[in-house]
Enzyme design. Structure first.
Site, PDB file in Angstrom:
ATOM      1  CE  LYS A 114      -4.439   1.017   0.250  1.00  0.00           C
ATOM      2  NZ  LYS A 114      -5.525   0.253  -0.364  1.00  0.00           N
TER       3      LYS A 114
HETATM    4  P1  NAD Z   1     -12.882   8.037  -3.569  1.00  0.00           P
HETATM    5  O1  NAD Z   1     -11.837   9.003  -3.200  1.00  0.00           O
HETATM    6  O2  NAD Z   1     -13.253   7.849  -4.993  1.00  0.00           O
HETATM    7  O3  NAD Z   1     -14.253   8.399  -2.781  1.00  0.00           O
HETATM    8  C1  NAD Z   1     -14.311   8.542  -1.401  1.00  0.00           C
HETATM    9  C2  NAD Z   1     -15.714   9.015  -1.017  1.00  0.00           C
HETATM   10  O4  NAD Z   1     -15.796   9.041   0.401  1.00  0.00           O
HETATM   11  C3  NAD Z   1     -16.051  10.414  -1.503  1.00  0.00           C
HETATM   12  O5  NAD Z   1     -17.424  10.448  -1.870  1.00  0.00           O
HETATM   13  C4  NAD Z   1     -15.804  11.279  -0.261  1.00  0.00           C
HETATM   14  O6  NAD Z   1     -16.561  12.471  -0.255  1.00  0.00           O
HETATM   15  C5  NAD Z   1     -16.263  10.315   0.811  1.00  0.00           C
HETATM   16  N1  NAD Z   1     -15.703  10.638   2.127  1.00  0.00           N
HETATM   17  C6  NAD Z   1     -14.407  10.829   2.465  1.00  0.00           C
HETATM   18  N2  NAD Z   1     -14.299  11.135   3.764  1.00  0.00           N
HETATM   19  C7  NAD Z   1     -15.551  11.106   4.271  1.00  0.00           C
HETATM   20  C8  NAD Z   1     -16.103  11.337   5.524  1.00  0.00           C
HETATM   21  N3  NAD Z   1     -15.323  11.664   6.563  1.00  0.00           N
HETATM   22  N4  NAD Z   1     -17.441  11.223   5.671  1.00  0.00           N
HETATM   23  C9  NAD Z   1     -18.234  10.894   4.631  1.00  0.00           C
HETATM   24  N5  NAD Z   1     -17.770  10.661   3.404  1.00  0.00           N
HETATM   25  C10 NAD Z   1     -16.453  10.774   3.223  1.00  0.00           C
HETATM   26  O7  NAD Z   1     -12.451   6.657  -2.880  1.00  0.00           O
HETATM   27  P2  NAD Z   1     -12.845   5.182  -3.332  1.00  0.00           P
HETATM   28  O8  NAD Z   1     -11.835   4.715  -4.304  1.00  0.00           O
HETATM   29  O9  NAD Z   1     -14.286   5.129  -3.663  1.00  0.00           O
HETATM   30  O10 NAD Z   1     -12.544   4.393  -1.971  1.00  0.00           O
HETATM   31  C11 NAD Z   1     -13.475   4.381  -0.901  1.00  0.00           C
HETATM   32  C12 NAD Z   1     -13.070   3.284   0.079  1.00  0.00           C
HETATM   33  O11 NAD Z   1     -13.033   2.024  -0.597  1.00  0.00           O
HETATM   34  C13 NAD Z   1     -11.697   3.450   0.725  1.00  0.00           C
HETATM   35  O12 NAD Z   1     -11.758   2.950   2.033  1.00  0.00           O
HETATM   36  C14 NAD Z   1     -10.805   2.548  -0.114  1.00  0.00           C
HETATM   37  O13 NAD Z   1      -9.682   2.108   0.592  1.00  0.00           O
HETATM   38  C15 NAD Z   1     -11.762   1.408  -0.400  1.00  0.00           C
HETATM   39  N6  NAD Z   1     -11.419   0.629  -1.602  1.00  0.00           N
HETATM   40  C16 NAD Z   1     -11.292   1.231  -2.809  1.00  0.00           C
HETATM   41  C17 NAD Z   1     -11.004   0.450  -3.936  1.00  0.00           C
HETATM   42  C18 NAD Z   1     -10.937   1.040  -5.330  1.00  0.00           C
HETATM   43  O14 NAD Z   1     -10.836   0.265  -6.296  1.00  0.00           O
HETATM   44  N7  NAD Z   1     -11.009   2.344  -5.505  1.00  0.00           N
HETATM   45  C19 NAD Z   1     -10.794  -0.921  -3.795  1.00  0.00           C
HETATM   46  C20 NAD Z   1     -10.937  -1.501  -2.534  1.00  0.00           C
HETATM   47  C21 NAD Z   1     -11.253  -0.718  -1.446  1.00  0.00           C
END
Ligand code: NAD
Length: 433
Positions: A114
Site C-alpha cells: 500500500k
Molecule cells: P474516492 O476518493 O473515490 O471516494 C471517497 C468518497 O468518500 C467520496 O465520496 C468522499 O466524499 C467520501 N468521504 C471521504 N471522507 C468522508 C467522511 N469523513 N465522511 C463521509 N464521506 C467521506 O475513494 P474510493 O476509491 O471510492 O474508496 C473508498 C473506500 O473504498 C476506501 O476505504 C478505499 O480504501 C476502499 N477501496 C477502494 C477500492 C478502489 O478500487 N477504488 C478498492 C478496494 C477498497
C-alpha cells in the site's frame, strides 16, 4: 497552515493495536499456527518513507509519503495509492496487511502492499488562494496538484513499479488519471493497474469493478436469505469510485438506496433515491451536496433503520462509541476497515451480520489481477469477461469460507482463516518461515 502530517506524526513510534492483527491472532490460535510464524506474517517486509518536494503553483510543498510492502509470498506486492490528509505509516501498514489477506482470499497470485501520501489538498488550496498563486476552482487545483504529486512520487518509486516489485492501483484520493502519471514514466502497461480507458493495457470494467463486487456480495447475501432485491433498503456512506458504482448496480437491480452521504453532505429519500440523477449531479457538482432530496448527515446515516448499511468512504467510522446505535440488519464493508475491532464485537453482539472488506471490496483487485495478467500476456479481455471473473472469484471465495461458516464462525473470522492458512502454507513451501 497545516497541509499534511509532519515526519514525526507520519512515523509515530509503535504500531497501535489493529483489527487485522487481532483477527490474525485469533485465527492463528484456531489454526494452531506457531506464534513466531504469526509474528512474521503480521509484520511488513519493507517500509519506505519519502519526503516529496513538490512544486505546486510555483511553491515547493514538502509532502510525506510512504510505501509499505507487506508480503509477497504469493506474488508481487499489490495495493492502492491513498492520497489523504491524515494518512500515516501505521494506517498504510494496516492497509497493506489487509491486501495480503485479500489477495489470498481471492486466491489470485499477488501479495499485499500500500502507498500513503499525506496531504490536505483543501488546506493547500486555501493557502494558494490566500497567496494569490491560484485562482481557479478546487477541482482544477486538485487535478493539477495530484499530477505534480504523482510525478514526484513516481520519480522516487518508479523503479519498484517498473520491475513489478510493487504494482500500484487507485485507492481513496487517486483514480485513473493519477495512474497514467506512473505509466507515462514506466511506459509499461504491467507496472500499474486501474489505468483509464485507452491507455495501453487498460482493462474494461476496472473502474466499476470494486462497486460491482460490493453489489454482487450484497445481492448474494439477499439471495441466501431468500429476500427479493426490491424489498431491501440500503444506506451508503461515500459516493466516490466504490460507493457510486455500488449504488448504481444496486439501484439497477431494484434495491432501494434510501440514503447517501459524502464528505460534503447527504441525501435521503425513504422511497429510494434516483441514483442515476445523483450520479449526474455529482459529475457536475463534484459532490452530493446540493442534490434535491431530504438532507442526511453521516451520524444519522449510521442510525438509519435499513437492511444494508454500506460504508464506502474512510476506515474506522464505526467504533465502540457509535456501533451500539447502528440499526441495519447487515453491514457491508465496501471501504477498507470501516468498522474497528471493538465495533465489530458490538455489532456481532447486537445480531448484525458483517460482510468483511477482504471479501466485499475485492472486486477491484480481482480485475486488477486480470489487467496485470493481460498486460503481461498480451491478451485482451472484455468488460463482460471482467465482471464474470468477479462473480466467479466471489463464488469461489464464499465457497472457501464454507467449512468455517458451517462451524459457526463469522464471515470476518472465516475469511481470515482462509487467508492466513494460504499465506502460511506458501511461506512454508518457499522456506520463508
Ligand atoms: P474516492 O476518493 O473515490 O471516494 C471517497 C468518497 O468518500 C467520496 O465520496 C468522499 O466524499 C467520501 N468521504 C471521504 N471522507 C468522508 C467522511 N469523513 N465522511 C463521509 N464521506 C467521506 O475513494 P474510493 O476509491 O471510492 O474508496 C473508498 C473506500 O473504498 C476506501 O476505504 C478505499 O480504501 C476502499 N477501496 C477502494 C477500492 C478502489 O478500487 N477504488 C478498492 C478496494 C477498497
Amino acid at each position: 497552515m497545516k497541509i499534511g502530517n509532519m515526519l514525526e506524526d507520519y512515523v509515530q513510534s509503535k504500531e497501535p493495536p489493529t483489527r487485522s492483527a487481532a483477527l490474525l491472532a485469533e485465527s492463528a490460535k484456531r489454526l494452531k499456527i506457531p506464534r513466531d510464524h504469526l509474528k512474521e506474517i503480521v509484520k511488513p517486509y519493507t517500509v519506505y518513507i519519502q519526503r516529496l518536494p513538490v512544486g505546486i503553483a510555483g511553491k515547493v510543498c514538502n509532502i510525506i509519503s510512504g510505501i509499505v510492502l507487506h508480503n509477497r509470498a504469493r506474488g508481487p506486492y499489490k495495493g492502492g495509492i491513498r492520497i489523504a490528509a491524515n494518512v500515516d505509516l501505521w494506517e498504510t501498514t494496516e492497509l497493506a496487511r489487509l491486501m495480503t489477506l485479500k489477495t489470498a482470499l481471492a486466491n489470485v497470485e499477488l501479495g499485499g502492499g500500500k502507498s500513503g501520501i499525506s496531504v490536505d489538498l483543501r488546506a493547500l488550496y486555501r493557502l494558494m488562494l490566500n497567496e494569490k498563486r491560484f485562482n481557479g476552482t478546487f477541482r482544477e487545483f486538485e487535478r493539477m496538484a495530484k499530477y505534480d504529486i504523482m510525478d514526484e512520487f513516481t520519480d522516487h518509486f518508479g523503479w519498484l513499479f517498473a520491475k513489478h516489485v510493487y504494482i500500484p492501483a487507485p485507492d481513496m484520493g487517486s483514480s485513473g488519471p493519477e495512474m497514467v502519471r506512473i505509466y507515462n514514466v514506466t511506459r509499461d502497461p504491467a507496472s500499474v493497474t486501474g489505468k483509464p480507458d485507452g491507455i495501453e493495457g487498460w482493462m474494461p470494467g476496472r473502474k466499476e469493478a470494486t462497486g460491482y463486487g460490493v453489489y454482487y456480495a450484497t445481492l448474494k447475501h439477499m439471495e441466501r436469505l431468500g429476500r427479493a432485491p426490491d424489498c431491501c433498503t440500503v444506506a451508503l456512506q461515500g459516493f466516490g469510485n466504490v460507493g457510486s458504482h455500488a449504488a448504481a448496480f444496486l439501484h439497477e437491480a431494484g434495491v432501494k438506496v434510501i440514503a447517501v452521504t459524502d464528505m460534503t453532505g447527504g441525501a435521503y429519500d425513504p422511497a429510494g433515491l434516483d441514483i442515476p440523477a445523483l450520479m449526474k449531479h455529482c459529475e457536475k457538482a463534484g459532490c452530493v451536496d446540493g442534490f434535491k432530496a431530504k438532507p442526511m448527515t453521516n451520524e444519522r446515516l449510521f442510525r438509519l433503520k435499513c437492511d444494508y448499511l454500506i460504508p464506502a468512504a474512510r476506515g474506522h467510522v464505526i467504533h465502540d462509541r457509535n456501533a451500539g446505535g447502528v440499526r441495519c440488519k447487515v453491514l457491508v464493508e465496501a471501504a477498507n476497515m470501516p468498522v474497528t475491532y471493538d465495533g465489530m464485537k458490538i455489532l456481532e453482539g447486537n445480531g448484525i451480520d458483517l460482510i468483511p472488506d477482504t471479501y466485499a471490496n475485492a472486486g477491484g483487485l480481482i480485475v486488477s489481477n486480470l489487467e496485470y495478467r493481460q498486460a503481461l500476456g498480451g491478451a485482451k479481455y472484455s468488460r463482460e469477461q471482467a465482471l464474470a471473473y468477479i462473480r466467479e472469484r466471489f463464488d469461489d471465495m464464499y465457497a472457501s469460507m464454507g467449512p468455517a461458516l458451517k462451524r459457526g464462525r463469522t464471515m470476518a473470522e472465516a475469511s481470515t482463516d482462509v487467508s492466513l492458512q494460504r499465506v502460511h502454507q506458501t511461506m512454508l513451501q518457499r522456506s520463508l518461515l
